[in-house]
Design an enzyme around this catalytic site. Sequence first.
Site, PDB file in Angstrom:
ATOM      1  N   GLU A 178      -5.912   2.779   6.102  1.00  0.00           N
ATOM      2  CA  GLU A 178      -5.894   2.740   4.528  1.00  0.00           C
ATOM      3  C   GLU A 178      -6.814   3.855   4.081  1.00  0.00           C
ATOM      4  O   GLU A 178      -6.311   4.297   2.528  1.00  0.00           O
ATOM      5  CB  GLU A 178      -6.604   1.385   4.455  1.00  0.00           C
ATOM      6  N   ARG A 182       0.886  -1.493  -0.173  1.00  0.00           N
ATOM      7  CA  ARG A 182      -0.145  -0.136  -0.166  1.00  0.00           C
ATOM      8  C   ARG A 182       0.949   1.388   0.272  1.00  0.00           C
ATOM      9  O   ARG A 182       0.480   2.343   0.929  1.00  0.00           O
ATOM     10  CB  ARG A 182      -0.603   0.044   1.464  1.00  0.00           C
ATOM     11  N   SER A 227     -11.612  -1.068   2.340  1.00  0.00           N
ATOM     12  CA  SER A 227     -11.043  -1.446   3.553  1.00  0.00           C
ATOM     13  C   SER A 227     -10.479  -0.501   4.103  1.00  0.00           C
ATOM     14  O   SER A 227      -9.673   0.397   3.715  1.00  0.00           O
ATOM     15  CB  SER A 227      -9.617  -2.548   3.593  1.00  0.00           C
TER      16      SER A 227
END
Length: 280
Positions: free
Chosen positions: A273, A153, A203
């Site tokens: 996130e 990420r 998410s």
Amino acid sequence: MKEHTYFKIGGPADVMAYPQNINDVSRLIKFCNNNNIDYFVLGNGTNLLVRDKGIRGLVIKVDDNLNDIKVECNKIIAEAGAKVSRVAKMALKNSLTGLEGASGIPGSLGGGVAMNAGAYGTELKDVITKVKCIDENGDIKEYSKEEMHFGYRHSRVHEEKLLVVEVEMEMEKGNYDDIKNSMDDYTERRNTKQPIQLPSAGSTFKRPEGDYAGRLIDVSGLRGFRYKDAQVSEKHCGFVVNLGNATCEDVLTLIKTIQKTVKDRHGVELQREVLIVGEE
């Protein structure tokens, strides 16, 4: 901004621009720099939570027009505004394998590359060869896969104020039916396990090392827990959803409650996130 994000949350932006091509984006950024105007570049708004006061300065929305996709043998060259799912369908059409796991990612390619989005054990970096970006000065630059510093990420975009505008991907030829079957399987898994029928930003938390955020939240007794219209999804605890009228502050309050509860009970610090932007 709630009209431009999957979460359906966010106050007004001062101005929104819709560039027609990459050079337009470059000129807009240079204009903002020369006139001391803050700017924010918006893709498809899938991984975004905009604050209730909205965004000051200029919002540059790239997904509406910068969405061209070209196929050259086993390469796909796509602009940042193209949806990841559409790029995956183009790969399928040309029997190119490598984007099956990404076929259900709802966001734009630019945002996906910036965070090295992934699913089902694959990441976008697996197929990327080159990335064209615009830097904070408005200059267009090209980076190799290695120069993008991809991680979990993470990418060079987070280290510098870069904007992804075009991506080159190289894949192997595969069997059309096998690729389609894999995509159908991933789509079925996503539809049955994720709360896609409610507004969210995907998410909410990054995956903690050796575990899953959704599992930790679930065993902490938070499945279905809500603060006003912000709720931990009953279908998948890794998602915070908007039941209809949640504000940014409602979601942030719930996120902090989740983080504290998981930390207190399991000693794990969950990292967000979802990206939060806008005037505090």
